[in-house]
Design an enzyme around this catalytic site. Structure first.
Site, PDB file in Angstrom:
ATOM      1  N   GLY A  71       8.678   2.215  10.119  1.00 44.02           N
ATOM      2  CA  GLY A  71       7.656   2.336  10.035  1.00 44.02           C
ATOM      3  C   GLY A  71       6.339   3.057   9.655  1.00 44.02           C
ATOM      4  O   GLY A  71       4.997   3.535   9.799  1.00 44.02           O
TER       5      GLY A  71
ATOM      6  N   GLY B 277       6.684   3.469   5.977  1.00 46.29           N
ATOM      7  CA  GLY B 277       5.993   2.951   4.435  1.00 46.29           C
ATOM      8  C   GLY B 277       7.732   3.521   4.138  1.00 46.29           C
ATOM      9  O   GLY B 277       7.382   3.204   2.613  1.00 46.29           O
TER      10      GLY B 277
ATOM     11  N   ASP C  90      12.180  -3.080  -2.365  1.00 48.87           N
ATOM     12  CA  ASP C  90      12.700  -2.817  -0.845  1.00 48.87           C
ATOM     13  C   ASP C  90      13.926  -2.639  -0.956  1.00 48.87           C
ATOM     14  O   ASP C  90      14.861  -2.227  -0.417  1.00 48.87           O
ATOM     15  CB  ASP C  90      11.511  -2.790   0.819  1.00 48.87           C
ATOM     16  CG  ASP C  90      10.925  -1.677   0.712  1.00 48.87           C
ATOM     17  OD1 ASP C  90      10.171  -1.176  -0.665  1.00 48.87           O
ATOM     18  OD2 ASP C  90       9.829  -1.511   1.713  1.00 48.87           O
TER      19      ASP C  90
HETATM   20  O1  PMV Z   1       3.753  -0.240   3.291  1.00 49.33           O
HETATM   21  P1  PMV Z   1       4.557   0.144   2.227  1.00 49.33           P
HETATM   22  O2  PMV Z   1       5.253   1.489   2.076  1.00 49.33           O
HETATM   23  O3  PMV Z   1       5.945  -0.917   2.205  1.00 49.33           O
HETATM   24  O4  PMV Z   1       4.438  -0.121   0.617  1.00 49.33           O
HETATM   25  C1  PMV Z   1       3.088  -1.394   0.456  1.00 49.33           C
HETATM   26  C2  PMV Z   1       3.026  -0.937  -1.319  1.00 49.33           C
HETATM   27  C3  PMV Z   1       2.242  -1.638  -1.466  1.00 49.33           C
HETATM   28  O5  PMV Z   1       2.220  -2.270  -2.603  1.00 49.33           O
HETATM   29  C4  PMV Z   1       0.681  -0.561  -1.188  1.00 49.33           C
HETATM   30  C5  PMV Z   1       1.918  -3.547  -1.156  1.00 49.33           C
HETATM   31  C6  PMV Z   1       2.784  -3.854  -2.008  1.00 49.33           C
HETATM   32  O6  PMV Z   1       3.207  -4.945  -1.430  1.00 49.33           O
HETATM   33  O7  PMV Z   1       3.810  -3.208  -2.988  1.00 49.33           O
END
Ligand code: PMV
Length: 328
Positions: A110, A112, A159
């Site tokens: 969590g 990011g 991811d």
């Molecule tokens: O919360 P993270 O690290 O998975 O990043 C989200 C990235 C955003 O651009 C803010 C949202 C997205 O879905 O791309």
């Protein structure tokens, strides 16, 4: 027989938030992994233990339910079991065989940094191997993306692609295409993070509201993030260190203007720059969570400085994606 699969986490280098509006983004797999170790059980139960969270539970595959058995720390993080349950279900074949799944993490959950994708990808790789299915990386990535869709409702491919293949990627306009960015040597990156993290959904919503309220101000910011991201591809390919750093600093300022910065993130970003980083910025959704700093020749100094108040680690690029080892 014991099967261990590992998969790296990720950091967004350029373009977060703007990517929600069809702008490009650049992200890297970082050399911090989730490890999933799997052993056969004599009964038909699927037991999961996440060592770092002191969390364990059983997966009821028939009812698609998770039964938490032990949760000593961070109850808000038990949601990770849903990714594991969904991943196990994706690669079930024939009669259920009981298994013990143990998870060890080098990535904070969590923050990011793609911990859920790394756990999902490694679980799919380990369980499919256990069930004697030979999945290609494309199939692993596809299953993992479907797990994220199922559990989160929405997900980009960033991811799960990075946890599966490793390396660095450029997500082109309107997410039409994901291309690898191949550079020689490593990228000296440091991640700094706090325990506090923002809620990605809420932060995306807050940017949407700003865009609707101040379109004349916010649309040019999103366009500027796009220019920075596209310029960064060349800077990375040319290994132009100064330009990479400056573009990260510009991207940080633009994210600040979108309202996703916090005092903690600013402190870490500026601490990194004072310690010699050529550039530093929020990585991911912001509102807490993590920063990433580009630190040629200064990795140790930057880690040491951030660690005076926060947490930090060396986030070298991981060329490797998911890997599976079988021990007889
Ligand atoms: O919360 P993270 O690290 O998975 O990043 C989200 C990235 C955003 O651009 C803010 C949202 C997205 O879905 O791309």
């Amino acid at each position: 027989m014991e099967i261990t699969a590992s998969a790296p986490g990720k950091a967004i280098l350029f373009g977060e938030h703007a990517v929600v509006y069809g702008k490009p983004a650049i992200a890297v797999a970082v050399d911090r992994k989730a490890y999933v170790t799997l052993k056969k059980r004599e009964d038909k139960r699927v037991h999961v233990k996440i060592n770092d969270l002191n969390l364990s539970g059983f997966l009821d595959l028939e009812k698609s339910e998770v039964k938490v058995e032990n949760l000593n720390k961070k109850p808000e993080k038990k949601g990770i079991l849903n990714y594991i349950l969904s991943a196990v279900l994706k690669v079930q074949k024939g009669a259920l065989q009981g298994m013990d799944i143990e998870i060890d993490l080098e990535i904070p959950i969590g923050a990011g940094l793609g911990s859920s994708a790394a756990i999902t990808v490694a679980t799919i790789a380990a369980v499919s191997k256990f069930n004697r299915m030979e999945l290609s990386k494309d199939e692993i990535a596809e299953h993992a993306h479907n797990v994220e869709l199922e559990v989160q409702g929405a997900a980009s491919h960033i991811d799960t692609t990075l946890s599966t293949y490793g390396g660095m990627i450029y997500l082109s306009k309107n997410a039409e295409d994901i291309k690898p960015i191949k550079i020689s040597g490593n990228l000296p990156l440091v991640v700094g993070y706090t325990e506090e993290r923002g809620n990605t959904g809420e932060l995306v919503e807050s940017v949407k509201l700003k865009k609707e309220t101040y379109p004349e101000a916010v649309n040019p910011i999103l366009n500027a993030i796009e220019s920075v991201t596209d310029d960064a591809v060349d800077a990375l390919l040319e290994k132009d260190e100064k330009r990479i750093g400056e573009l990260m600093n510009i991207n940080h300022g633009l994210l600040d203007a979108l309202g996703v910065n916090t005092g903690d993130l600013s402190r870490m970003a500026y601490t990194a720059r004072r310690a010699g980083a050529l550039g530093s910025k929020i990585t991911g959704a912001g509102g807490g969570g993590s920063i990433i700093a580009y630190c040629p020749g200064k990795v140790e100094e930057v880690i040491k400085s951030i660690k005076k108040m926060d947490k930090a680690f060396n986030a070298a690029l991981s060329v490797d994606g998911v890997k599976v080892k079988v021990k007889k």
